[in-house]
Design a protein around this motif. Structure first.
Motif, PDB file in Angstrom:
ATOM      1  N   SER A   1       9.099   1.844  -1.789  1.00  0.00           N
ATOM      2  CA  SER A   1       8.231   0.418  -1.769  1.00  0.00           C
ATOM      3  C   SER A   1       8.901  -0.719  -1.110  1.00  0.00           C
ATOM      4  O   SER A   1       8.205  -1.447  -0.533  1.00  0.00           O
ATOM      5  CB  SER A   1       7.841   0.283  -3.262  1.00  0.00           C
ATOM      6  OG  SER A   1       6.909   1.140  -3.678  1.00  0.00           O
TER       7      SER A   1
ATOM      8  N   GLU B   1       0.910  -1.196   0.165  1.00  0.00           N
ATOM      9  CA  GLU B   1       0.013   0.075   0.001  1.00  0.00           C
ATOM     10  C   GLU B   1       0.823   1.361  -0.010  1.00  0.00           C
ATOM     11  O   GLU B   1       1.838   1.279   0.758  1.00  0.00           O
ATOM     12  CB  GLU B   1      -0.962  -0.244   1.303  1.00  0.00           C
ATOM     13  CG  GLU B   1      -1.819  -1.169   1.221  1.00  0.00           C
ATOM     14  CD  GLU B   1      -2.687  -0.930   2.410  1.00  0.00           C
ATOM     15  OE1 GLU B   1      -2.411  -0.673   3.517  1.00  0.00           O
ATOM     16  OE2 GLU B   1      -3.965  -1.458   2.245  1.00  0.00           O
TER      17      GLU B   1
ATOM     18  N   ASP C   1       0.657   2.348  -5.157  1.00  0.00           N
ATOM     19  CA  ASP C   1       0.146   1.115  -4.629  1.00  0.00           C
ATOM     20  C   ASP C   1       0.921   0.056  -5.541  1.00  0.00           C
ATOM     21  O   ASP C   1       1.041   0.253  -6.811  1.00  0.00           O
ATOM     22  CB  ASP C   1      -1.285   0.642  -4.640  1.00  0.00           C
ATOM     23  CG  ASP C   1      -1.962   1.458  -3.653  1.00  0.00           C
ATOM     24  OD1 ASP C   1      -1.393   1.688  -2.491  1.00  0.00           O
ATOM     25  OD2 ASP C   1      -3.212   1.716  -3.757  1.00  0.00           O
TER      26      ASP C   1
ATOM     27  N   PHE D   1      -7.034   0.297  -6.069  1.00  0.00           N
ATOM     28  CA  PHE D   1      -5.679   0.589  -6.088  1.00  0.00           C
ATOM     29  C   PHE D   1      -5.335   1.877  -6.652  1.00  0.00           C
ATOM     30  O   PHE D   1      -5.952   2.206  -8.024  1.00  0.00           O
ATOM     31  CB  PHE D   1      -4.750  -0.569  -6.636  1.00  0.00           C
ATOM     32  CG  PHE D   1      -5.105  -1.880  -5.994  1.00  0.00           C
ATOM     33  CD1 PHE D   1      -4.088  -2.279  -4.871  1.00  0.00           C
ATOM     34  CD2 PHE D   1      -6.077  -2.669  -6.419  1.00  0.00           C
ATOM     35  CE1 PHE D   1      -4.247  -3.478  -4.313  1.00  0.00           C
ATOM     36  CE2 PHE D   1      -6.186  -4.127  -5.580  1.00  0.00           C
ATOM     37  CZ  PHE D   1      -5.383  -4.443  -4.615  1.00  0.00           C
TER      38      PHE D   1
END
Length: 233
Positions: A23, A6, A206, A202
């Protein structure tokens, strides 16, 4: 299983001149469950204020892809390359046995917003390589379009791993299928727009980490942009 990365749970760095979302584990952000995936090691979304940037620093044994989303980024390296990367262009620098480069915001008035992606080569060493090309036009790349590949026969930027990186600019109402091939794993990064997968929403930032399971399609609520990483486990 499909692991959702997320956007709101990414690591974050704020140095004033630089704001960066991670990420995967990077710098001061460490999450043992997010140390990369297959050959994909880093996806950083960076924002640099005008007139600033990363001074000369070294890399080794890493393929580094840079996509500018807005603004301009000036690159200089010890191979003698001097280039400005603008929206609609992609750069691939294979660090090989070692390269030093700088990445500066090319503007004194406009911020630079870009993605930087690190991928681990299959073998270490070798001469560093610099590549830069245009991204496909949005009008002709609504479905996955190859950007970079470890296969010499593919007409794309050359990666040094058994991996492929594709981009898509789907339009509102479109459905994007996730290709499946035995013995491969996948990662999808949503860059812009909003999509649903089995009713779950999404958005930008994401990511979806996909192993051997069947992956439902992406249904686009808005126009969007996404990256697909196709890799050997």
């Amino acid at each position: 299983m499909i692991l959702i990365h997320e956007a709101m749970n990414r690591g974050h760095t704020d140095m004033g001149w630089l704001k960066s979302d991670h990420s995967f584990s990077f710098g001061g952000f460490l999450d043992p469950t997010r140390m990369g995936y297959a050959s994909l090691r880093v996806i950083n979304e960076d924002r640099i204020v005008p007139g600033s940037g990363f001074g000369a620093h070294a890399h080794q044994d890493m393929d580094i892809l840079t996509l500018v989303l807005s603004g301009q980024l000036k690159h200089e390296d010890t191979l003698g390359n001097v280039a400005t990367i603008c929206p609609g262009e992609v750069q691939l620098m294979s660090a090989g046995s070692g390269i030093t480069h700088s990445e500066m915001n090319a503007s004194d008035s406009e911020g630079a917003h870009f993605l930087q992606i690190w991928m681990i080569p299959d073998t270490k060493g070798g001469a560093p390589i610099y590549q830069q090309t245009n991204l496909p036009a949005k009008e002709v790349a609504s479905d996955w379009t190859l950007l970079a590949s470890g296969k010499a026969e593919d007409q794309a930027l050359r990666l040094l791993s058994d991996s492929r990186v594709s981009i898509a600019y789907p339009r509102e109402g479109m459905t994007t299928q996730i290709p499946r091939e035995a013995g491969r794993v996948y990662f999808i990064q949503i860059v812009e727009g909003l999509a649903t997968v089995d009713g779950e929403r999404f958005g930008a930032g994401d990511g979806l980490q996909i192993g051997t399971e069947e992956m439902p399609n992406l249904h686009w609520v808005t126009d969007g942009q996404a990256l697909l990483f196709d890799m050997r486990p």
